[in-house]
Design a protein around this motif. Structure first.
Motif, PDB file in Angstrom:
ATOM      1  N   VAL A   1      -3.943 -37.733  14.548  1.00  0.00           N
ATOM      2  CA  VAL A   1      -5.209 -38.455  14.614  1.00  0.00           C
ATOM      3  C   VAL A   1      -4.933 -39.925  14.352  1.00  0.00           C
ATOM      4  CG1 VAL A   1      -7.387 -38.857  13.372  1.00  0.00           C
ATOM      5  CG2 VAL A   1      -6.654 -36.537  13.849  1.00  0.00           C
TER       6      VAL A   1
ATOM      7  N   VAL B   1     -12.258 -43.575  17.728  1.00  0.00           N
ATOM      8  CA  VAL B   1     -11.124 -42.651  17.788  1.00  0.00           C
ATOM      9  C   VAL B   1     -10.187 -43.116  18.886  1.00  0.00           C
ATOM     10  CG1 VAL B   1     -10.418 -40.262  18.223  1.00  0.00           C
ATOM     11  CG2 VAL B   1     -12.537 -40.728  16.962  1.00  0.00           C
TER      12      VAL B   1
ATOM     13  N   ASP C   1      -7.151 -38.013  18.963  1.00  0.00           N
ATOM     14  CA  ASP C   1      -7.389 -36.885  18.053  1.00  0.00           C
ATOM     15  C   ASP C   1      -7.002 -35.647  18.842  1.00  0.00           C
ATOM     16  OD1 ASP C   1      -8.250 -34.941  16.307  1.00  0.00           O
ATOM     17  OD2 ASP C   1     -10.317 -35.658  16.184  1.00  0.00           O
TER      18      ASP C   1
ATOM     19  N   TRP D   1     -10.736 -34.978  13.401  1.00  0.00           N
ATOM     20  CA  TRP D   1     -11.479 -36.079  12.788  1.00  0.00           C
ATOM     21  C   TRP D   1     -12.963 -35.737  12.786  1.00  0.00           C
ATOM     22  CZ3 TRP D   1     -10.665 -39.728   9.528  1.00  0.00           C
ATOM     23  CH2 TRP D   1     -11.644 -40.688   9.321  1.00  0.00           C
TER      24      TRP D   1
ATOM     25  N   SER E   1     -16.261 -37.275  12.559  1.00  0.00           N
ATOM     26  CA  SER E   1     -16.893 -38.592  12.657  1.00  0.00           C
ATOM     27  C   SER E   1     -18.257 -38.636  11.956  1.00  0.00           C
ATOM     28  CB  SER E   1     -17.031 -39.019  14.120  1.00  0.00           C
ATOM     29  OG  SER E   1     -17.820 -38.100  14.825  1.00  0.00           O
TER      30      SER E   1
ATOM     31  N   PHE F   1     -10.901 -36.868   7.675  1.00  0.00           N
ATOM     32  CA  PHE F   1      -9.925 -36.046   8.377  1.00  0.00           C
ATOM     33  C   PHE F   1      -9.964 -34.660   7.753  1.00  0.00           C
ATOM     34  CE2 PHE F   1      -5.454 -34.479   8.502  1.00  0.00           C
ATOM     35  CZ  PHE F   1      -5.394 -34.251   9.857  1.00  0.00           C
TER      36      PHE F   1
END
Length: 183
Positions: free
Chosen positions: A47, A70, A73, A78, A80, A85
């Protein structure tokens, strides 16, 4: 049932359907694994996210860094919504947080950066030098994550002055890479 083949039966001209069983050393013991299982374990998990714009820092407050873009990933690890993480595979992850911070006016007295696992610091950087200039903080750690509930966040604190985390893919970013998978 998985088909067992010897090494000599696995030649360049043959094909593998994924059901073949091979010996694998794991944790000091030899276990059997299918070719499909070995291939799935070899998938890279990585990531990289970053801040695209500046994020305000309030003097004396420890804030969660919001990474809003991002870059990659590979496995949807991830989160958001919660800015963290949270991998779906258990293992040891190499974590990198690079934060570029600048006071808005005047000098700062003390700055801190944190990598946190489930809310507790696993790595901390601090600098007690007065500074009026932009400063880059690189903090790393290797962290075991269980693949279900464990998560990692990044935080920053600036004392003596308000400031900003500077946005930009090259300035303020977070990376995580699986370096050792566990069962």
């Amino acid at each position: 049932m998985a088909q067992t083949k010897t090494i000599s039966q696995l030649n360049a001209a043959g094909t593998l359907d994924g059901s073949e069983v091979l010996p694998v050393v794991q944790g000091g013991s030899t276990v059997k694994a299918t070719v499909a299982d070995i291939g799935a374990a070899a998938v890279t998990r990585a990531v990289r996210v970053y801040r695209s714009t500046n994020q305000s820092l309030t003097e004396g407050a420890t804030i969660d860094i919001t990474f809003d873009t991002v870059l990659y990933d590979t496995n949807g690890d991830w989160d958001s919504v919660n800015d963290r993480f949270q991998p779906k595979v258990a293992g040891y992850y190499y974590i990198v947080a690079n934060l570029n911070a600048q006071p808005t006016t005047g000098a700062t007295q003390h700055k801190y950066a944190y990598i946190r696992k489930n809310g507790s610091a696993v790595a901390q950087w601090d600098d007690n030098r007065d500074s009026t200039f932009r400063q880059t903080t690189l903090i790393t750690s290797t962290v075991y994550l269980n693949g279900t509930t464990d998560y990692v966040t990044t935080q920053y604190r600036m004392n003596g002055q308000n400031g900003n985390i500077i946005g930009g893919a090259q300035y303020s970013f977070f990376e995580a890479h699986l370096i050792g998978q566990t069962q």
